[in-house]
Motif scaffolding. Sequence first.
Motif, short mmCIF file in Angstrom:
data_model
loop_
_atom_site.label_atom_id
_atom_site.label_comp_id
_atom_site.label_asym_id
_atom_site.label_seq_id
_atom_site.Cartn_x
_atom_site.Cartn_y
_atom_site.Cartn_z
N ILE A 106 0.84 -1.20 0.00
CA ILE A 106 0.00 0.00 0.00
C ILE A 106 0.87 1.25 0.00
CG2 ILE A 106 -1.70 1.32 1.33
CD1 ILE A 106 -2.77 -1.44 2.32
N ASN A 107 1.93 1.25 0.80
CA ASN A 107 2.84 2.39 0.82
C ASN A 107 3.52 2.59 -0.52
OD1 ASN A 107 3.53 3.83 3.64
ND2 ASN A 107 2.79 1.76 4.03
N LEU A 108 3.87 1.49 -1.19
CA LEU A 108 4.49 1.59 -2.52
C LEU A 108 3.57 2.34 -3.48
CD1 LEU A 108 6.28 -1.32 -4.39
CD2 LEU A 108 4.80 0.27 -5.60
N ILE A 109 2.29 2.00 -3.47
CA ILE A 109 1.34 2.67 -4.37
C ILE A 109 1.23 4.15 -4.01
CG2 ILE A 109 -1.04 2.71 -5.19
CD1 ILE A 109 -1.12 -0.31 -4.29
N ALA A 110 1.13 4.44 -2.72
CA ALA A 110 1.00 5.83 -2.28
C ALA A 110 2.21 6.66 -2.68
CB ALA A 110 0.79 5.88 -0.77
N HIS A 111 3.40 6.09 -2.55
CA HIS A 111 4.63 6.84 -2.81
C HIS A 111 5.01 6.90 -4.29
CE1 HIS A 111 6.20 7.80 1.23
NE2 HIS A 111 5.48 6.75 1.60
N THR A 112 4.36 6.12 -5.12
CA THR A 112 4.68 6.14 -6.55
C THR A 112 3.49 6.63 -7.36
OG1 THR A 112 4.09 3.78 -6.74
CG2 THR A 112 6.41 4.31 -6.36
N TYR A 113 2.47 5.81 -7.50
CA TYR A 113 1.28 6.23 -8.24
C TYR A 113 0.67 7.48 -7.61
CZ TYR A 113 -3.22 6.28 -10.54
OH TYR A 113 -4.32 6.70 -11.26
N GLY A 114 0.53 7.47 -6.29
CA GLY A 114 -0.12 8.59 -5.61
C GLY A 114 0.60 9.90 -5.78
N LYS A 115 1.92 9.89 -5.61
CA LYS A 115 2.68 11.14 -5.71
C LYS A 115 2.65 11.72 -7.12
CE LYS A 115 5.84 10.92 -1.81
NZ LYS A 115 7.25 10.96 -1.35
N VAL A 116 2.56 10.87 -8.11
CA VAL A 116 2.54 11.33 -9.51
C VAL A 116 1.15 11.81 -9.91
CG1 VAL A 116 2.79 10.59 -11.91
CG2 VAL A 116 4.49 9.90 -10.22
N ASN A 117 0.10 11.16 -9.43
CA ASN A 117 -1.23 11.39 -9.97
C ASN A 117 -2.16 12.22 -9.09
OD1 ASN A 117 -1.51 9.62 -12.57
ND2 ASN A 117 -0.40 8.35 -11.09
N LEU A 118 -1.83 12.40 -7.82
CA LEU A 118 -2.70 13.18 -6.94
C LEU A 118 -2.31 14.65 -7.00
CD1 LEU A 118 -5.01 12.30 -4.97
CD2 LEU A 118 -3.38 12.68 -3.12
N GLN A 119 -3.31 15.52 -7.11
CA GLN A 119 -3.09 16.96 -7.18
C GLN A 119 -3.84 17.67 -6.05
OE1 GLN A 119 -0.96 18.04 -9.53
NE2 GLN A 119 -0.81 15.98 -10.42
N GLU A 120 -3.48 18.92 -5.83
CA GLU A 120 -4.17 19.72 -4.82
C GLU A 120 -5.67 19.76 -5.12
OE1 GLU A 120 -4.12 24.28 -2.99
OE2 GLU A 120 -2.47 23.57 -4.27
N GLY A 121 -6.47 19.53 -4.09
CA GLY A 121 -7.92 19.54 -4.25
C GLY A 121 -8.53 18.20 -4.55
N ASP A 122 -7.70 17.19 -4.89
CA ASP A 122 -8.21 15.84 -5.14
C ASP A 122 -8.55 15.16 -3.82
OD1 ASP A 122 -7.92 16.06 -7.87
OD2 ASP A 122 -5.96 15.10 -7.92
N ASN A 123 -9.19 14.00 -3.91
CA ASN A 123 -9.46 13.25 -2.69
C ASN A 123 -9.23 11.76 -2.88
OD1 ASN A 123 -12.07 11.81 -3.26
ND2 ASN A 123 -12.79 13.91 -3.56
N ILE A 124 -9.03 11.10 -1.75
CA ILE A 124 -8.86 9.64 -1.66
C ILE A 124 -9.98 9.13 -0.78
CG2 ILE A 124 -7.33 7.77 -0.90
CD1 ILE A 124 -5.04 9.97 -1.04
N ILE A 125 -10.62 8.03 -1.18
CA ILE A 125 -11.71 7.47 -0.39
C ILE A 125 -11.26 6.14 0.21
CG2 ILE A 125 -14.01 6.44 -0.49
CD1 ILE A 125 -14.81 8.51 -2.51
N TYR A 151 -13.95 9.32 4.26
CA TYR A 151 -14.18 8.03 4.90
C TYR A 151 -15.62 7.57 4.68
CZ TYR A 151 -9.78 9.13 7.16
OH TYR A 151 -8.46 9.46 7.39
N LEU A 152 -15.76 6.33 4.24
CA LEU A 152 -17.08 5.77 3.97
C LEU A 152 -17.74 5.29 5.25
CD1 LEU A 152 -16.37 3.65 0.77
CD2 LEU A 152 -17.37 5.94 0.90
N LEU A 153 -19.05 5.43 5.32
CA LEU A 153 -19.82 4.90 6.42
C LEU A 153 -20.08 3.42 6.20
CD1 LEU A 153 -22.50 7.75 6.67
CD2 LEU A 153 -20.40 7.52 8.02
#
Length: 322
Positions: A106-125, A151-153
């Motif tokens: 999970i950390n690998l995805i966050a530090h690679t895909y996430g850092k490249v594709n997430l921008q200011e104002g985006d969200n993660i669910i 966060y989902l209910l």
Amino acid sequence: MVLKAGNKIKESINEIRAQFPILQQEVNGKPLVYFDNAATTQKPISVIDAITSYYKEYNSNIHRGAHFLANKATEAYEAARDKVANFINAESSDLVNFTKGTTEGINLIAHTYGKVNLQEGDNIIVSGMEHHSNIVPWQILAESKKAKVEYLLFDEEGRIDLDDFRNKISSQTKIVSLAYVSNALGSIHPVEEIIRIAHNAGAIVVLDAAQAAPHVKINVQELDVDFISFSAHKIYGPTGMGILYGKRELLESMPPFLAGGEMIDQVTLEGSTFNKLPYKFEAGTPNICGGIATGAAIDFIESLDINAIAAYENELLQYATQ
């Protein structure tokens, strides 16, 4: 059919139990009974023997030696990768990346895909019932990108509220990450529908399958999941070993997570190029015996039939609930 599958295990339960050396002891004068499989599973003798055999018979580094032991170790390690690919029905074994566990995946995805594709104002669910390993990496990523974690209910029965999910997902949602099966409640989430909704909104889906892998037959192609991560020690394998599957186009577009060793193609003083999949994400000398033992663990599961295991577990659940 379910009862028949469960009976397959029930009829041979003493033979199965005999395959676990740790269970052949008494605690406080009683035969040891172990219920903490959600934390880690015990190991059958076949897995223990695989570890012992590697260190006694062909301990060597892999992929880089030109001698008998190196070749034997490399073949055994890559054979285990093939077994994992078949276990989850991956299109190809080069989409199976070996990690230290679900958390590192999970950390690998966050530090690679996430850092490249997430921008200011985006969200993660994510859901409100996640293990912290599937919350904290996204919190850190969101903070660094000035993004937000939603966060989902979930309802009284511990199931994801799909209406809440539909209300919260938007064009700003880039990543949806949740457990396939809850580690605390045992809830099996409607991941097929969640993946469909997420893809329609343009988001990718990460599944934490740490608890699903021992209990549910995973088919990554049918699920159409983008990433799935799970741990060997939850499927009767060793600790410190995990699996990260990803779709080819995503893995190839992502930068490396760690640098050095196996992930290198060519190195000069001016710059470097990176290895092909899956080695691009496997820096340094890997957990060789762990990989080989993971293959042995999958052999053990498949010798019993995962559907039969699940059916017998369901019988035990009904008995314990009553």
